[in-house]
Design a protein around this motif. Structure first.
Motif, PDB file in Angstrom:
ATOM      1  N   ASN A  51      -0.951  -2.791  -6.499  1.00 54.04           N
ATOM      2  CA  ASN A  51      -2.398  -2.957  -6.343  1.00 54.04           C
ATOM      3  C   ASN A  51      -2.856  -4.319  -6.840  1.00 54.04           C
ATOM      4  OD1 ASN A  51      -2.673  -0.345  -5.298  1.00 54.04           O
ATOM      5  ND2 ASN A  51      -2.921   0.553  -7.324  1.00 54.04           N
ATOM      6  N   ALA A  52      -2.265  -4.769  -7.948  1.00 52.27           N
ATOM      7  CA  ALA A  52      -2.656  -6.075  -8.491  1.00 52.27           C
ATOM      8  C   ALA A  52      -2.287  -7.209  -7.541  1.00 52.27           C
ATOM      9  CB  ALA A  52      -1.988  -6.280  -9.851  1.00 52.27           C
ATOM     10  N   VAL A  53      -1.126  -7.117  -6.921  1.00 47.81           N
ATOM     11  CA  VAL A  53      -0.702  -8.163  -5.985  1.00 47.81           C
ATOM     12  C   VAL A  53      -1.580  -8.151  -4.739  1.00 47.81           C
ATOM     13  CG1 VAL A  53       1.177  -8.875  -4.466  1.00 47.81           C
ATOM     14  CG2 VAL A  53       1.661  -8.284  -6.829  1.00 47.81           C
TER      15      VAL A  53
ATOM     16  N   THR B   9      11.014   8.444   4.456  1.00 46.54           N
ATOM     17  CA  THR B   9      11.586   7.941   5.701  1.00 46.54           C
ATOM     18  C   THR B   9      11.277   6.475   5.932  1.00 46.54           C
ATOM     19  OG1 THR B   9       9.604   8.722   6.867  1.00 46.54           O
ATOM     20  CG2 THR B   9      11.491  10.221   6.769  1.00 46.54           C
ATOM     21  N   SER B  10      10.295   5.930   5.245  1.00 50.64           N
ATOM     22  CA  SER B  10       9.939   4.529   5.444  1.00 50.64           C
ATOM     23  C   SER B  10      10.908   3.627   4.703  1.00 50.64           C
ATOM     24  CB  SER B  10       8.508   4.269   4.959  1.00 50.64           C
ATOM     25  OG  SER B  10       8.417   4.473   3.554  1.00 50.64           O
ATOM     26  N   ALA B  11      10.947   2.371   5.119  1.00 52.04           N
ATOM     27  CA  ALA B  11      11.822   1.399   4.465  1.00 52.04           C
ATOM     28  C   ALA B  11      11.407   1.170   3.021  1.00 52.04           C
ATOM     29  CB  ALA B  11      11.803   0.081   5.247  1.00 52.04           C
ATOM     30  N   VAL B  12      10.096   1.118   2.782  1.00 53.04           N
ATOM     31  CA  VAL B  12       9.602   0.907   1.420  1.00 53.04           C
ATOM     32  C   VAL B  12       9.971   2.094   0.532  1.00 53.04           C
ATOM     33  CG1 VAL B  12       7.513   0.701   0.031  1.00 53.04           C
ATOM     34  CG2 VAL B  12       7.748  -0.638   2.124  1.00 53.04           C
TER      35      VAL B  12
ATOM     36  N   GLN C 285       0.827  -1.207   0.000  1.00 55.29           N
ATOM     37  CA  GLN C 285       0.000   0.000   0.000  1.00 55.29           C
ATOM     38  C   GLN C 285       0.864   1.261   0.000  1.00 55.29           C
ATOM     39  OE1 GLN C 285      -2.753  -0.183   3.255  1.00 55.29           O
ATOM     40  NE2 GLN C 285      -4.072  -1.673   2.248  1.00 55.29           N
ATOM     41  N   GLN C 286       1.962   1.219   0.733  1.00 52.49           N
ATOM     42  CA  GLN C 286       2.874   2.360   0.715  1.00 52.49           C
ATOM     43  C   GLN C 286       3.475   2.563  -0.667  1.00 52.49           C
ATOM     44  OE1 GLN C 286       5.658   1.473   3.822  1.00 52.49           O
ATOM     45  NE2 GLN C 286       4.344   2.255   5.452  1.00 52.49           N
ATOM     46  N   LEU C 287       3.861   1.478  -1.322  1.00 50.84           N
ATOM     47  CA  LEU C 287       4.383   1.581  -2.693  1.00 50.84           C
ATOM     48  C   LEU C 287       3.353   2.207  -3.619  1.00 50.84           C
ATOM     49  CD1 LEU C 287       6.376  -1.695  -3.509  1.00 50.84           C
ATOM     50  CD2 LEU C 287       7.250   0.627  -3.317  1.00 50.84           C
ATOM     51  N   SER C 288       2.120   1.752  -3.492  1.00 53.27           N
ATOM     52  CA  SER C 288       1.063   2.280  -4.359  1.00 53.27           C
ATOM     53  C   SER C 288       0.837   3.763  -4.130  1.00 53.27           C
ATOM     54  CB  SER C 288      -0.231   1.497  -4.112  1.00 53.27           C
ATOM     55  OG  SER C 288      -1.289   2.021  -4.880  1.00 53.27           O
TER      56      SER C 288
END
Length: 711
Positions: free
Chosen positions: A97-99, A63-66, A17-20
């Protein structure tokens, strides 16, 4: 240290979700009609205009790892290819989102990883048939806009009946076009009547949006080969239409010693009416709508081609190209100048006026010009603390002895031009100005090498190493002048031009009246330059405009219908067999959804669809037409030749054959896909986030404290 633990591998996977969320900020960067973004610095309140994923990621608070993983992935793509970052950023979000949707359907993680990885590998192998060799690019991009009616009426039948190899279709069409008698009037006849010109001139002020005057010599029968392709001018079918910005191409170069700007004129048989001299059409196809940079690259190519005729090189030498942004002038004044153009202070400009028309003795410094500077690898003695390296018993300001000694060295060797790779001491710069010595700092290493080769100067690390053999001769400096001959004095910084003999260095001077747009223009120029360089390096390009992604969708659809196990991993083989077929179809469709969303967003960004729903319907329609053919690749290539695979339902002229075609880099595109999927699958397989350090109270008071278990 206190630690907190958070489970990530839930059905709504937080990392994905963070990536998206991060990737959604770059949706408007896709396609040739990009939307710009303003980045405002809260501290200085200064704003910068950006239009690339790299500048966007650099400006975000990751700041997040992702977020850090995403930044590293985009930086790696930028470092290697300088292109494909916007595609990478978008596909990261789409595939995330697909995953997540696959996880919500209880599909095991090993199945998702294996099926998606093998699906992408299979697509990368399938699209190899769409690659266009560089020596055929001009023939494709310069192909006639008037085609034989007999062939037009049989295009669909030929594509579906016998020509399984898409290149058979293209070669078949070339053969018909070469022998057809329907269009001999305004074309280069196959019998030897080449398109040649006596005198053509491209005005430096008319290169952006205006049209060069073209005069054809009727009796000129000479023929010549087009640079970099081995294709003669007679093989290029052209028309008399000249009122187009794509027909202004630079051929033989000529220079003005007063202005110092690179002027180019088309003369003799080296030019042709379709503007495919040099790398013009290839650069236009790779520009993705950036016409200003295309004109600059045409000038660079013409100059480098003239210099490289003896060696036979057709590559763009990036090491010989630098940029300089000049604020205060309209963009129409952008040009290419031989030598090194840089911005100097008004005080330095005064020194340049004094040194004008004088041969200069040049010194190159490979490092900083400061008293405290030490070269990389310098080791100080152990167990010794240095209080003062050069004590001054007579008193005075610290560093005065060093300043006087360095200035005496320059005066003793009669040096009046110093180019420094690193930073320059401010006090030393001021003393040099009083002695009319020009010192330029922050000069790239390639620039130092170019001046070293042209003047015979040898770079030194410290001025104390200087001897007579290190000094170069033959350099000169002047204030840079605009294309209309006037000197530019904008107050704070003044553009100056430094050159020497037959130095191969070229400077792309990018002018703009908007300071916030300077970085954007520079990024666009380097992006196109590296795309062109990568295309010549690969020796081939992909057809653009969604052709490659559409073939991937067709291939994924065929893979989903094939029976068989989705992967070879041990974890996948241990899954129950009845589930495999269902997993395979769902996961492959999830992979395909990323490319489908990509094409839909591109259609919306280019105003060829009013909504993503309409764009998705247009993609589905083309997908059905391509899948219905026995050779989908041949159909896609034919649509590309007609002007674009996806023209959209809102296109006012959907059946019109357009001249401007778009191409993409082969390695950059496929590597962007792989990096995007690798990042998504890496985050997918991460099951926990462990935070260490003194952040316990901060996490306890945050809204997401319920997600953590404190250890």
């Amino acid at each position: 240290l206190p630690m907190a633990f958070r489970d990530l591998n839930a059905r709504r996977h937080i990392g994905l979700q963070q990536l998206s969320s991060l990737a959604s900020t770059g949706r408007t960067f896709l396609g040739p009609m990009k939307s710009h973004k303003f980045i405002v610095d809260e501290i200085t309140n200064q704003s910068t205009l950006i239009c690339s994923a790299v500048r966007l990621i650099e400006s975000l608070d990751l700041t997040s790892a992702v977020g850090q993983l995403l930044n590293e992935t985009i930086q790696a793509q930028n470092k290697e290819f300088k292109s494909g970052m916007s595609t990478l950023l978008f596909l990261v979000g789409a595939w995330s989102n697909a995953v997540v949707e696959c996880l919500q359907q209880n599909i095991p993680v090993p199945a998702i990883v294996s099926v998606m990885s093998e699906g992408l590998n299979s697509c990368c192998e399938r699209i190899q048939c769409l690659q266009i060799p560089i020596h055929d690019v001009k023939r494709e991009l310069c192909s006639s806009r008037v085609r034989p009616k007999a062939f037009e009426s049989k295009t669909g039948q030929v594509a579906c009946d016998g020509l399984k190899n898409p290149w058979d279709l293209l070669c078949f069409q070339r053969d018909i076009s070469a022998t057809e008698e329907v269009i001999p009037i305004n074309s280069c006849s196959h019998q030897g009547d080449d398109c040649n010109f006596n005198k053509c001139l491209v005005s430096p002020l008319g290169g952006f949006g205006s049209v060069a005057s073209v005069v054809k010599a009727v009796d000129d029968k000479s023929s010549s080969a087009l640079s970099g392709s081995g294709v003669t001018a007679s093989s290029c079918i052209t028309q008399k239409l000249t009122h187009s910005r794509h027909f202004s191409t630079l051929g033989k170069s000529c220079f003005s010693s007063q202005q110092g700007n690179f002027q180019a004129c088309l003369s003799g048989p080296s030019a042709d009416l379709c503007g495919c001299c040099g790398l013009g059409h290839l650069a236009a196809a790779l520009s993705h709508g950036n016409q200003t940079s295309v004109k600059l690259l045409q000038s660079i190519d013409a100059y480098q081609h003239e210099r490289g005729e003896c060696s036979g090189s057709s590559q763009i030498n990036i090491a010989e190209i630098v940029t300089c942004c000049v604020l205060g002038l309209p963009e129409i004044y952008s040009c290419v100048s031989p030598g090194f153009v840089t911005l100097v202070s008004p005080e330095q400009a005064t020194v340049i006026k004094h040194l004008a028309d004088k041969p200069l003795r040049i010194l190159l410094v490979d490092g900083d010009l400061r008293e405290q500077y030490r070269h990389l690898g310098f080791n100080r003695p152990h167990n010794i603390r240095t209080i003062l390296e050069h004590p001054n018993p007579q008193g005075g300001r610290a560093g005065d002895v060093w300043l006087s000694r360095m200035l005496d060295i320059l005066m003793s060797f009669e040096v009046n031009l110093v180019l420094v790779k690193g930073n320059v001491c401010k006090n030393f710069m001021e003393r040099c100005i009083t002695r009319r010595i020009l010192v330029i700092g922050c000069v790239a290493r390639d620039v130092l090498c170019a001046f070293g080769a042209a003047t015979g100067a040898q770079a030194v690390t410290y001025l104390s190493q200087l001897n007579a053999s290190c000094i170069g001769n033959g350099a000169w400096a002047e204030l840079w002048k605009a294309s209309d001959g006037r000197a530019v004095d904008l107050g704070e910084l003044v553009p100056a031009r430094i050159s020497a003999g037959r130095i191969p260095l070229l400077t792309a001077v990018l002018t703009t009246a908007l300071p916030a747009k300077a970085q954007l223009l520079e990024d666009q120029f380097w992006a196109l330059l590296y795309r062109l360089h990568q295309a010549l390096k690969d020796g081939k390009v992909f057809p653009g405009g969604g052709a490659v992604e559409l073939l991937c969708l067709v291939h994924i659809q065929a893979l989903a219908e094939q029976p068989g196990r989705p992967g070879n991993d041990k974890a996948v083989r241990e899954l129950p067999s009845p589930w495999l077929a269902e997993y395979k179809s769902i996961v492959l469709q999830a992979l395909a959804s990323g490319w489908k969303q990509y094409l839909s967003v591109v259609l919306c960004n280019t105003a060829k669809a009013t909504s993503e729903l309409e764009a998705g319907a247009s993609v589905d329609h083309q997908l059905q037409k391509a899948a219905a053919c026995a050779s989908p690749s041949a159909y896609i290539l034919e649509e590309f030749r007609r002007g674009g695979v996806l023209r959209g339902g809102s296109d006012p002229f959907p059946d019109q054959v357009t001249d401007l075609k778009v191409c993409d880099n082969v390695a950059a595109k496929t590597e962007a896909w792989r990096r995007a999927l690798d990042l998504v699958l890496l985050v997918l397989q991460t099951d926990a986030e462990i935070i260490t350090g003194p952040r316990r109270n901060q996490i306890l008071n945050s809204p997401v404290s319920r997600e953590f278990m404190f250890l």
